[in-house]
Design an enzyme around this catalytic site. Sequence first.
Site, PDB file in Angstrom:
ATOM      1  N   LYS A  71      12.432  -0.262 -13.589  1.00 34.93           N
ATOM      2  CA  LYS A  71      12.903   0.291 -12.303  1.00 34.93           C
ATOM      3  C   LYS A  71      14.431   0.281 -12.229  1.00 34.93           C
ATOM      4  O   LYS A  71      15.053   1.224 -11.737  1.00 34.93           O
ATOM      5  CB  LYS A  71      12.293  -0.496 -11.136  1.00 34.93           C
ATOM      6  CG  LYS A  71      10.836  -0.112 -10.897  1.00 34.93           C
ATOM      7  CD  LYS A  71      10.151  -0.891  -9.809  1.00 34.93           C
ATOM      8  CE  LYS A  71       8.660  -0.537  -9.829  1.00 34.93           C
ATOM      9  NZ  LYS A  71       7.838  -1.367  -8.991  1.00 34.93           N
ATOM     10  N   PHE A  82      14.275  -3.171  -4.811  1.00 36.55           N
ATOM     11  CA  PHE A  82      13.287  -4.245  -4.964  1.00 36.55           C
ATOM     12  C   PHE A  82      12.214  -3.777  -5.932  1.00 36.55           C
ATOM     13  O   PHE A  82      12.055  -2.578  -6.150  1.00 36.55           O
ATOM     14  CB  PHE A  82      12.663  -4.577  -3.604  1.00 36.55           C
ATOM     15  CG  PHE A  82      13.559  -5.424  -2.754  1.00 36.55           C
ATOM     16  CD1 PHE A  82      13.281  -6.760  -2.546  1.00 36.55           C
ATOM     17  CD2 PHE A  82      14.704  -4.897  -2.174  1.00 36.55           C
ATOM     18  CE1 PHE A  82      14.106  -7.555  -1.796  1.00 36.55           C
ATOM     19  CE2 PHE A  82      15.540  -5.683  -1.410  1.00 36.55           C
ATOM     20  CZ  PHE A  82      15.237  -7.016  -1.216  1.00 36.55           C
ATOM     21  N   ASP A 137       4.292   5.980  -1.731  1.00 41.35           N
ATOM     22  CA  ASP A 137       4.547   6.757  -2.939  1.00 41.35           C
ATOM     23  C   ASP A 137       3.894   8.138  -2.914  1.00 41.35           C
ATOM     24  O   ASP A 137       4.290   9.029  -3.636  1.00 41.35           O
ATOM     25  CB  ASP A 137       4.025   5.986  -4.161  1.00 41.35           C
ATOM     26  CG  ASP A 137       4.913   4.802  -4.493  1.00 41.35           C
ATOM     27  OD1 ASP A 137       6.114   4.878  -4.161  1.00 41.35           O
ATOM     28  OD2 ASP A 137       4.423   3.806  -5.045  1.00 41.35           O
ATOM     29  N   LYS A 142      -7.242  16.837  14.696  1.00 40.40           N
ATOM     30  CA  LYS A 142      -7.997  15.695  14.188  1.00 40.40           C
ATOM     31  C   LYS A 142      -9.109  16.241  13.282  1.00 40.40           C
ATOM     32  O   LYS A 142      -9.885  17.090  13.725  1.00 40.40           O
ATOM     33  CB  LYS A 142      -8.579  14.911  15.368  1.00 40.40           C
ATOM     34  CG  LYS A 142      -9.318  13.663  14.943  1.00 40.40           C
ATOM     35  CD  LYS A 142      -9.850  12.900  16.138  1.00 40.40           C
ATOM     36  CE  LYS A 142     -10.746  11.785  15.653  1.00 40.40           C
ATOM     37  NZ  LYS A 142     -11.936  11.627  16.437  1.00 40.40           N
ATOM     38  N   LYS A 179      15.909   4.035 -11.979  1.00 42.28           N
ATOM     39  CA  LYS A 179      16.426   4.395 -10.644  1.00 42.28           C
ATOM     40  C   LYS A 179      17.945   4.251 -10.557  1.00 42.28           C
ATOM     41  O   LYS A 179      18.533   4.450  -9.504  1.00 42.28           O
ATOM     42  CB  LYS A 179      15.745   3.535  -9.574  1.00 42.28           C
ATOM     43  CG  LYS A 179      14.220   3.750  -9.508  1.00 42.28           C
ATOM     44  CD  LYS A 179      13.556   2.891  -8.450  1.00 42.28           C
ATOM     45  CE  LYS A 179      12.053   2.914  -8.589  1.00 42.28           C
ATOM     46  NZ  LYS A 179      11.355   3.326  -7.372  1.00 42.28           N
ATOM     47  N   ASN A 195       1.521   1.165   4.310  1.00 46.60           N
ATOM     48  CA  ASN A 195       1.301  -0.021   3.470  1.00 46.60           C
ATOM     49  C   ASN A 195       1.576  -1.293   4.264  1.00 46.60           C
ATOM     50  O   ASN A 195       1.909  -1.237   5.447  1.00 46.60           O
ATOM     51  CB  ASN A 195       2.164   0.054   2.206  1.00 46.60           C
ATOM     52  CG  ASN A 195       3.637   0.149   2.553  1.00 46.60           C
ATOM     53  OD1 ASN A 195       4.188  -0.699   3.239  1.00 46.60           O
ATOM     54  ND2 ASN A 195       4.269   1.219   2.101  1.00 46.60           N
TER      55      ASN A 195
HETATM   56  N1  CTP Z   1      11.325   3.177  -3.562  1.00 49.47           N
HETATM   57  C1  CTP Z   1      11.891   4.334  -3.080  1.00 49.47           C
HETATM   58  N2  CTP Z   1      11.112   5.444  -2.894  1.00 49.47           N
HETATM   59  C2  CTP Z   1       9.805   5.421  -3.196  1.00 49.47           C
HETATM   60  C3  CTP Z   1       9.224   4.248  -3.685  1.00 49.47           C
HETATM   61  C4  CTP Z   1      10.004   3.145  -3.860  1.00 49.47           C
HETATM   62  O1  CTP Z   1      13.076   4.342  -2.797  1.00 49.47           O
HETATM   63  N3  CTP Z   1       9.099   6.507  -3.015  1.00 49.47           N
HETATM   64  C5  CTP Z   1      12.180   2.015  -3.750  1.00 49.47           C
HETATM   65  C6  CTP Z   1      11.763   0.780  -2.970  1.00 49.47           C
HETATM   66  O2  CTP Z   1      12.437   0.725  -1.741  1.00 49.47           O
HETATM   67  C7  CTP Z   1      12.198  -0.356  -3.902  1.00 49.47           C
HETATM   68  C8  CTP Z   1      12.067   0.242  -5.278  1.00 49.47           C
HETATM   69  O3  CTP Z   1      12.091   1.648  -5.102  1.00 49.47           O
HETATM   70  O4  CTP Z   1      13.533  -0.711  -3.690  1.00 49.47           O
HETATM   71  C9  CTP Z   1      10.818  -0.152  -6.007  1.00 49.47           C
HETATM   72  O5  CTP Z   1       9.684   0.032  -5.172  1.00 49.47           O
HETATM   73  P1  CTP Z   1       8.243  -0.400  -5.661  1.00 49.47           P
HETATM   74  O6  CTP Z   1       7.274  -0.125  -4.562  1.00 49.47           O
HETATM   75  O7  CTP Z   1       8.295  -1.768  -6.247  1.00 49.47           O
HETATM   76  O8  CTP Z   1       7.976   0.523  -6.889  1.00 49.47           O
HETATM   77  P2  CTP Z   1       7.729   2.068  -7.043  1.00 49.47           P
HETATM   78  O9  CTP Z   1       9.011   2.710  -7.446  1.00 49.47           O
HETATM   79  O10 CTP Z   1       7.060   2.626  -5.850  1.00 49.47           O
HETATM   80  O11 CTP Z   1       6.768   2.104  -8.316  1.00 49.47           O
HETATM   81  P3  CTP Z   1       5.276   1.520  -8.450  1.00 49.47           P
HETATM   82  O12 CTP Z   1       4.615   1.727  -7.114  1.00 49.47           O
HETATM   83  O13 CTP Z   1       4.713   2.348  -9.511  1.00 49.47           O
HETATM   84  O14 CTP Z   1       5.403   0.078  -8.834  1.00 49.47           O
END
Ligand code: CTP
Length: 390
Positions: A334, A320, A276, A286, A338, A207
């Site tokens: 969140k 975050f 995610d 490959k 979490k 990302n």
């Molecule tokens: N995070 C994590 N592990 C993941 C995804 C996210 O620990 N697999 C943590 C990120 O580091 C951040 C928080 O969760 O502190 C929120 O991340 P964000 O990308 O905003 O949200 P997601 O939990 O991934 O949910 P969504 O993509 O559905 O918004």
Amino acid sequence: MIKGKNILLGVSGGIAAYKVLDLCSRLKKEGANLKIIMTKAACEFVSPLSFETMGKCLVYSDMFEGSHEKVHHIELPKWADVFLVAPLSANTLAKMTYGIADNMLTASLLACDKDIIVAPTMNTNMLNNKATQNNLKTIKERGVHIINPNSGLLACDTRGDGRMEEPVNIVRYLDYYFTKKDLKGKKIIVSAGPTVEPIDYVRFITNKSSGKMGYNIAIEAFKRGADVKLVSGPVNPIKTNGIDKINIRTNLELKEAIDKEFDDCDALIMSAAPTDYKVREVSDKKIKKNGDNLNLELIENIDILKYFGNKKDKQVLIGFAAETDDLIKNAKIKLESKKADYIIANDLKKKGAGFDVDTNIASILSKDKVEKLDIMTKKELANKILDLLV
Ligand code: CTP
């Protein structure tokens, strides 16, 4: 914080004096107040007028010139929060060691009861001479802070030790010196940057995270005295002088690296952007195209923040929320799901917020509060976040 600090700058004779003009400019930009003392030898290299202009301050170089209502070599150190000597020549070092006070700079050094920081520079043989080494050892034992010279091409056309540290690093040193060590004794894990999940031997999913927010947090926490473990995904190089950094690529590596440090840590700040999803079956070759569409099956990756939310005991957990819609509502979800103590919510669509910019517009959510912050630099936001831990 250098802002508002009184820095008495002593410039002794050396060609590196010209670099100190840049140092003056940088210190002014950081908001320092300067007063400058130059030796006669320094004035041979660079004119006091240049220093007056760059430092926007008076330059003192003669003990006997000008008005004497005030005794300058006594008053200047009294005014200073710190006395910085850059460059420090072998000669001024020797005088300083033996308490010789034969010019404005050396007399002021002798009269100084504030902290003294020096950036020595000289030819390698002069530096390695036992006389100089003993002098450095002596002033160090007396509590003078030494910014060691580095190695490189010297004005005498030789390569070796003796180059004055670069102005940008001297400013960093001062920034570190002036920062209140209010996180001393605290172990803080900071995750930063993206994670990367392989598709095949050459391709991957990732990302846009630049790691800037996490690196700013790690650097500021380090300056505030914390024992920092920075766990970083692949990002463009950002200097982290002295911070313990663990490089990772995948979510699993990120989770495992944090797990190793988690039990005795005081806080975990999850500013990384873990991917995610990952590919169910990663090819070790490959993948070749065959004229048809390619379907990849993506499976959900472990949510690392959630994992540590369930595991935590005394640790403070800060996460975050990067959102494009319904910022506060999604951030609250969140926070709860979490089990984080705080969520720093960013609206990715706002100008000046989100990935790869140096500013952020965030809201800090805790169980019973939402604090909306103005636009600020990532460095300022980093300090706001760290204030939550104090
Ligand atoms: N995070 C994590 N592990 C993941 C995804 C996210 O620990 N697999 C943590 C990120 O580091 C951040 C928080 O969760 O502190 C929120 O991340 P964000 O990308 O905003 O949200 P997601 O939990 O991934 O949910 P969504 O993509 O559905 O918004």
